[in-house]
Motif scaffolding. Structure first.
Motif, PDB file in Angstrom:
ATOM      1  N   GLN A 363      72.678  84.873  91.604  1.00 21.36           N
ATOM      2  CA  GLN A 363      72.253  84.821  90.210  1.00 21.36           C
ATOM      3  C   GLN A 363      71.830  86.220  89.775  1.00 21.36           C
ATOM      4  OE1 GLN A 363      69.095  81.942  90.198  1.00 21.36           O
ATOM      5  NE2 GLN A 363      70.451  80.214  90.643  1.00 21.36           N
ATOM      6  N   HIS A 364      72.296  86.650  88.618  1.00 21.79           N
ATOM      7  CA  HIS A 364      72.070  88.026  88.168  1.00 21.79           C
ATOM      8  C   HIS A 364      71.755  88.047  86.678  1.00 21.79           C
ATOM      9  CE1 HIS A 364      73.758  89.205  92.054  1.00 21.79           C
ATOM     10  NE2 HIS A 364      74.734  88.350  91.806  1.00 21.79           N
ATOM     11  N   TYR A 365      71.156  89.179  86.258  1.00 22.93           N
ATOM     12  CA  TYR A 365      70.716  89.290  84.871  1.00 22.93           C
ATOM     13  C   TYR A 365      70.776  90.752  84.445  1.00 22.93           C
ATOM     14  CZ  TYR A 365      67.620  88.935  80.772  1.00 22.93           C
ATOM     15  OH  TYR A 365      67.085  88.983  79.511  1.00 22.93           O
ATOM     16  N   GLU A 367      70.730  93.252  80.459  1.00 19.26           N
ATOM     17  CA  GLU A 367      70.479  93.200  79.020  1.00 19.26           C
ATOM     18  C   GLU A 367      71.272  94.274  78.294  1.00 19.26           C
ATOM     19  OE1 GLU A 367      65.884  91.492  79.181  1.00 19.26           O
ATOM     20  OE2 GLU A 367      66.270  93.497  78.393  1.00 19.26           O
ATOM     21  N   GLY A 431      70.284  89.160  76.481  1.00 15.62           N
ATOM     22  CA  GLY A 431      70.189  89.030  77.927  1.00 15.62           C
ATOM     23  C   GLY A 431      71.352  88.207  78.448  1.00 15.62           C
ATOM     24  N   TYR A 433      72.807  86.133  81.695  1.00 16.22           N
ATOM     25  CA  TYR A 433      72.474  85.492  82.967  1.00 16.22           C
ATOM     26  C   TYR A 433      73.757  84.925  83.566  1.00 16.22           C
ATOM     27  CZ  TYR A 433      70.918  81.783  86.144  1.00 16.22           C
ATOM     28  OH  TYR A 433      70.759  80.961  87.222  1.00 16.22           O
ATOM     29  N   LYS A 449      63.566  85.066  74.757  1.00 17.30           N
ATOM     30  CA  LYS A 449      64.203  84.223  75.784  1.00 17.30           C
ATOM     31  C   LYS A 449      64.763  82.924  75.188  1.00 17.30           C
ATOM     32  CE  LYS A 449      63.384  87.183  79.003  1.00 17.30           C
ATOM     33  NZ  LYS A 449      62.852  88.242  78.150  1.00 17.30           N
ATOM     34  N   VAL A 482      66.164  88.229  87.398  1.00 19.08           N
ATOM     35  CA  VAL A 482      66.265  87.104  86.471  1.00 19.08           C
ATOM     36  C   VAL A 482      64.847  86.774  86.009  1.00 19.08           C
ATOM     37  CG1 VAL A 482      66.968  84.711  86.162  1.00 19.08           C
ATOM     38  CG2 VAL A 482      68.299  86.221  87.658  1.00 19.08           C
ATOM     39  N   VAL A 486      63.712  82.659  81.988  1.00 20.56           N
ATOM     40  CA  VAL A 486      65.113  82.239  82.070  1.00 20.56           C
ATOM     41  C   VAL A 486      65.286  81.217  83.188  1.00 20.56           C
ATOM     42  CG1 VAL A 486      67.461  83.016  82.602  1.00 20.56           C
ATOM     43  CG2 VAL A 486      66.023  84.356  81.052  1.00 20.56           C
TER      44      VAL A 486
END
Length: 508
Positions: A363-365, A367, A431, A433, A449, A482, A486
């Motif tokens: 899982q990655h995030y 912006e 953002g 995700y 968010k 993350v 989120v």
């Protein structure tokens, strides 16, 4: 045979890791030994300086008190010498008068005898022997200038090294890594009410376990912490781990460091891959700008230039559309050989640049912030095989959210040449995700968010972050965890987002 090879390979890998640990420990011991030698020399020099200061004060005091004794001696001696001189003069005059009186007794003439008697009487009346004091003005006593340093001697004999606080203990269980912030919690092994403050040191590393001596960045310091916990916020997680250690300080000296603690600070870090970007997008280090010449001459400027792998902020800019771009290539140092240099440049109307790091799991995030003058832009992901003429969201290998500020503002989610209009205000920061294993790509208002849109699918190839920009610019922030908000939204999300299957065809 294969099973034996695999077993042997595991043994070799284990042995190599152990050798690496031992080598690191050996380097640490050597570094500590040098530190002991250097610090011992320093404290001996400081000890000499302190004792020299004491000797200097004692010498000054001795000289001052000796001068006082000598001054008292000189004063008494002068007083006694004056009295001795007076006595000597009185004796001399008295003896002379005695001789004159003795001679006068032999005078036969009455008149002359009477005259001599009157003179003797007058001289006796005025004689100094009858006017001087026969008591010494000063005594020979000098006891008032004697000293007794027995108390001071005891104080000097009680001199010892400063009391040093014990090393604190960091509690890894209580430490927290979240939202690109790290909270470090520690405690003292026993109560010490003389502690004035704490010093926290930290540094980034890509190695787990004990901190390494070689090939590491310097420790960064935060001083005068009054409590037993501290939060570092606003961090860019561009390394896998961070080392932390803390020491206690009293009013005089700092104590030993705590045992170092290593915390994982893993996050997706990537830059833009200018080796495949459209030639109307000029890329240099941390920014991209529109090139009205179509990229001509750009290759000479950036050829052979190394892209900074540790940077997290990249800016995309373009100002005006230009004519047909040149097909020439440029190159920048690679982050991943399997990605960089393995595809053609985007061309035609695909004003696209991809990230230089593939997402294959987890899982990655990240912006993206749009510049005010940006007329049109897209943010999303794509498979590596996205065609050089393909635009984000117009193929079944790319997913994006698109903003068009030309003439009127439109905001939509795009995939496979289908779009779904989003009835909400375009945020200043978006953002992104990506849950590769869960087959989910969500877009958020990075500030509030608020969920903007979610694609649900099954990713069957590695993904690359993708960006399209025209007449404006985008600023990219990677190295972000993350956000907790989120994560909470992902857990509670139940049918609030759209999916790729819900998109309808639109005319592009």
């Amino acid at each position: 045979m294969e099973a034996q090879k695999e077993a042997l390979q595991r043994i070799i890998s284990t042995l190599a890791n152990k050798n690496d640990e031992i080598q690191n420990f050996s380097d640490t011991l050597s570094h500590t030994l040098k530190g002991v030698q250097a610090n011992s020399s320093n404290v001996i020099a400081e000890l000499d300086e302190e004792f020299d200061g004491l000797y200097s004060i004692l010498d000054e005091m001795k000289e001052s008190m000796t001068n006082s004794i000598k001054q008292e001696q000189a004063h008494k001696s002068q007083e006694l010498q004056n009295q001795l001189s007076q006595c000597s003069n009185a004796l001399e005059n008295s003896e002379e008068l005695l001789e004159f009186a003795a001679r006068s007794l032999d005078i036969k003439d009455p008149e002359e005898f009477s005259k001599a008697a009157r003179q003797i009487k007058d001289r006796v009346t005025m004689a100094s022997a009858f006017r001087i004091s026969l008591k010494p003005k000063v005594s020979d006593n000098m006891t008032h200038l004697m000293v007794d340093f027995s108390q001071e001697r005891q104080m000097l004999q009680a001199l010892k090294f400063l009391p040093v606080p014990k090393a604190p203990e960091i509690d890894p269980v209580e430490c927290l890594v979240a939202d690109n912030a790290v909270t470090i919690v520690w405690r003292m092994p026993e109560e010490d009410n003389k502690i004035d403050h704490f010093v926290l040191e930290y540094r980034k590393t890509n190695f787990d376990g004990l901190p390494r001596v070689k090939d590491e960045t310097c420790w960064e310091l935060i001083d005068y912490i009054k409590g037993t916990e501290y939060t570092l916020s606003g961090l860019k997680f561009d390394s896998k781990y961070m080392n932390f250690r803390v020491r206690a300080c009293n009013k005089a000296v700092a104590g030993e460091y705590s045992d170092p603690v290593t915390l994982e600070t893993k996050a997706l870090v990537f830059n833009l891959d200018n080796t495949s970007s459209h030639l109307n997008l000029k890329v240099e280090d941390s920014y991209v700008e529109w090139d009205p010449t179509g990229g001509k001459g750009q290759e000479n400027k950036i050829k052979g230039k190394e892209n900074k792998g540790s940077g997290q902020i990249t800016v995309l800019k373009n100002n005006t559309r230009s004519g047909t771009p040149s097909p020439k290539r440029t190159s920048v140092s690679s982050r991943s050989p399997s990605i960089r240099g393995s595809r053609d440049r985007f061309t035609g109307e695909s004003y696209t640049v991809l990230g230089d790091t593939a997402i294959e799991s987890g899982q990655h995030y990240w912006e993206v912030r749009a510049q005010k003058d940006c007329k049109s832009y897209s943010v999303g992901v794509a498979y590596k095989n996205l065609g050089k003429f393909d635009q984000l969201g117009k193929t079944n290998t790319s997913w994006c959210i698109h903003v068009n500020n030309w003439l009127q503002t439109t905001f939509a989610a795009k995939h496979n040449n289908k779009a779904k209009a989003l009835d909400m205000t375009v945020p200043d920061r978006i953002g992104v995700y990506c849950d590769f294993d869960g087959g989910q790509l969500s877009f958020y208002n990075a500030s509030s968010k608020q969920l903007l849109y979610t694609f649900k699918t099954k990713f069957i190839q590695p993904l690359l972050p993708g960006f399209m920009v025209w007449c404006g610019g985008l600023a990219l922030s990677s190295g972000l965890q993350v956000p907790s908000a989120v994560k909470m939204l992902q857990k509670s999300e139940n049918g609030l987002s759209g999916s790729a299957s819900s998109l309808t065809n639109v005319t592009q």
